[in-house]
Motif scaffolding. Sequence first.
Motif, PDB file in Angstrom:
ATOM      1  N   ALA A 317       0.869  -1.208   0.150  1.00  0.00           N
ATOM      2  CA  ALA A 317       0.019   0.046   0.021  1.00  0.00           C
ATOM      3  C   ALA A 317       1.081   1.260   0.102  1.00  0.00           C
ATOM      4  CB  ALA A 317      -1.084   0.023   1.253  1.00  0.00           C
ATOM      5  N   GLY A 318       0.284   2.451  -0.315  1.00  0.00           N
ATOM      6  CA  GLY A 318       0.816   3.627  -0.272  1.00  0.00           C
ATOM      7  C   GLY A 318       1.500   4.177  -1.619  1.00  0.00           C
ATOM      8  N   GLU A 319       1.287   5.344  -1.815  1.00  0.00           N
ATOM      9  CA  GLU A 319       1.803   6.049  -3.135  1.00  0.00           C
ATOM     10  C   GLU A 319       3.436   5.752  -3.220  1.00  0.00           C
ATOM     11  OE1 GLU A 319       0.498  10.101  -3.894  1.00  0.00           O
ATOM     12  OE2 GLU A 319       1.736   9.909  -5.978  1.00  0.00           O
ATOM     13  N   LYS A 320       3.895   5.548  -4.319  1.00  0.00           N
ATOM     14  CA  LYS A 320       5.543   5.140  -4.481  1.00  0.00           C
ATOM     15  C   LYS A 320       6.033   6.218  -5.582  1.00  0.00           C
ATOM     16  CE  LYS A 320       4.245   0.893  -3.036  1.00  0.00           C
ATOM     17  NZ  LYS A 320       3.080   0.849  -3.518  1.00  0.00           N
ATOM     18  N   GLU A 321       7.283   6.280  -5.546  1.00  0.00           N
ATOM     19  CA  GLU A 321       7.988   7.090  -6.895  1.00  0.00           C
ATOM     20  C   GLU A 321       9.303   6.205  -7.062  1.00  0.00           C
ATOM     21  OE1 GLU A 321       6.939   9.840  -7.467  1.00  0.00           O
ATOM     22  OE2 GLU A 321       5.858  10.697  -5.733  1.00  0.00           O
ATOM     23  N   ILE A 322       9.785   6.591  -8.310  1.00  0.00           N
ATOM     24  CA  ILE A 322      10.925   5.891  -8.746  1.00  0.00           C
ATOM     25  C   ILE A 322      11.915   6.777  -8.536  1.00  0.00           C
ATOM     26  CG2 ILE A 322      11.817   4.438 -10.711  1.00  0.00           C
ATOM     27  CD1 ILE A 322       9.150   4.148 -11.756  1.00  0.00           C
ATOM     28  N   LEU A 323      13.136   6.479  -7.995  1.00  0.00           N
ATOM     29  CA  LEU A 323      14.039   7.166  -7.732  1.00  0.00           C
ATOM     30  C   LEU A 323      15.397   6.831  -8.863  1.00  0.00           C
ATOM     31  CD1 LEU A 323      14.118   8.174  -4.214  1.00  0.00           C
ATOM     32  CD2 LEU A 323      12.985   9.411  -5.920  1.00  0.00           C
ATOM     33  N   GLU A 324      16.066   7.898  -9.414  1.00  0.00           N
ATOM     34  CA  GLU A 324      17.200   7.283 -10.187  1.00  0.00           C
ATOM     35  C   GLU A 324      18.175   8.443  -9.720  1.00  0.00           C
ATOM     36  OE1 GLU A 324      17.485   5.701 -14.548  1.00  0.00           O
ATOM     37  OE2 GLU A 324      17.933   7.943 -14.486  1.00  0.00           O
ATOM     38  N   CYS A 325      19.594   7.689  -9.872  1.00  0.00           N
ATOM     39  CA  CYS A 325      20.805   8.318  -9.633  1.00  0.00           C
ATOM     40  C   CYS A 325      21.450   8.848 -10.946  1.00  0.00           C
ATOM     41  CB  CYS A 325      22.212   7.573  -8.883  1.00  0.00           C
ATOM     42  SG  CYS A 325      23.475   8.318  -8.692  1.00  0.00           S
TER      43      CYS A 325
END
Length: 384
Positions: A317-325
């Motif tokens: 559950a819960g909104e997520k994000e994709i992070l990138e370096c």
Amino acid sequence: MQIHANNKEILKGKTTDIYFHRTEEILKKEKKNPNVTAEVCVKKFPDKYKWAIFTGLSELVELFKGKEIDIKALPEGSVFFEREPVLTIKGKYLDFAKFETPLLGYICQASGISTKAARCKIEAGERTVLSFGARRMHPAITPVIDRYAYFGGVDGVSAVLSAEKLKLEPKGTIPHAVILIIGDTVKAAIAYDKTIAKGIPRTILVDTFSDEKTESLRLAENLQDKVDSIRVDTPSSRRGNLQSIVRETREELNNRGFNNVGIFVSGGLDEYSLKELNPYCVGYGIGTSLSNAPTINFSLDIVEIESKLVSKKGKVAGEKEILECKRCGNRAIVFSKDIKKRCECGNEMKIITKMIMKNGKVIDAKEVDEIRNRVIKQLRFLDV
Ligand SMILES: [Zn+2]
């Protein structure tokens, strides 16, 4: 008679599974229409793929124009990995419930074709790859198949309407039929050269009547610099070892000084068969494996209702994000409330999804070339 659905029917939800219509009926009766956050991701790629290319977004957003819907997504043409939330949709549930079926349909097939095209293009390298798969699928979706193959990196398409929509010149060679009717490969090649506009490459089939090598040499000797390439499209029942046929033809052409005559191969090719042909070929026509590419099986799941964390079994559950370096390319999936993350290399990681739609208005539309160039740029860093 028209069997295929038109846009009007799709936008009315008529291609949607009945259970979403029933869901609407129930929720309306129960007077429930909460604000919902739902996420689109893939649990498992087909065929041991390590990555996929996300396409179909520009068609998907059409479903939600004018509705109170926000969409955040990876830009179309982005590479992505299993479990990444590539698209997040927010709004009143009843504003998008009945579009789940077409939403997934757009991106599952599009991404499947673009990913296959990208895999073929990686293996082909600098060699030309043409999309030849129109004949394997319903003609109503020919431009769809070719659009996403082109996004994925193929250099051209054979179907006329597809090329027109992509603002390209359609690419092709010469079918067996002309050679059969004229009765001889060399005579057919001369007729082709006489009739077809200058500037269109002279790529002539060499497997109609006899041995590929013999026909190639006859062609090259008779037409000299009027033939650009020969095409080998030998049916598998007559093929034996395709690599040997192509290698032998290449060597014999070279031995007689016809190094400039390229070899173009088509018929039953995919990313796995290109490697062994590469040393001898200038290009490929890829059909069935593109048009019938395995779909990328996205699913859409609710992760928040009225800002409360909710999810079904097997889903977080819960909104997520994709992070990138940006320094080393590492990626991470984090909760939206927790986006400050440093990469192992010490660099700050950045969110790579973008707001695509706000209140039913598209705010980040991309052009064909922009999407395709995004794919091409990423191919250097990927392998199949
Ligand atoms: Zn890093």
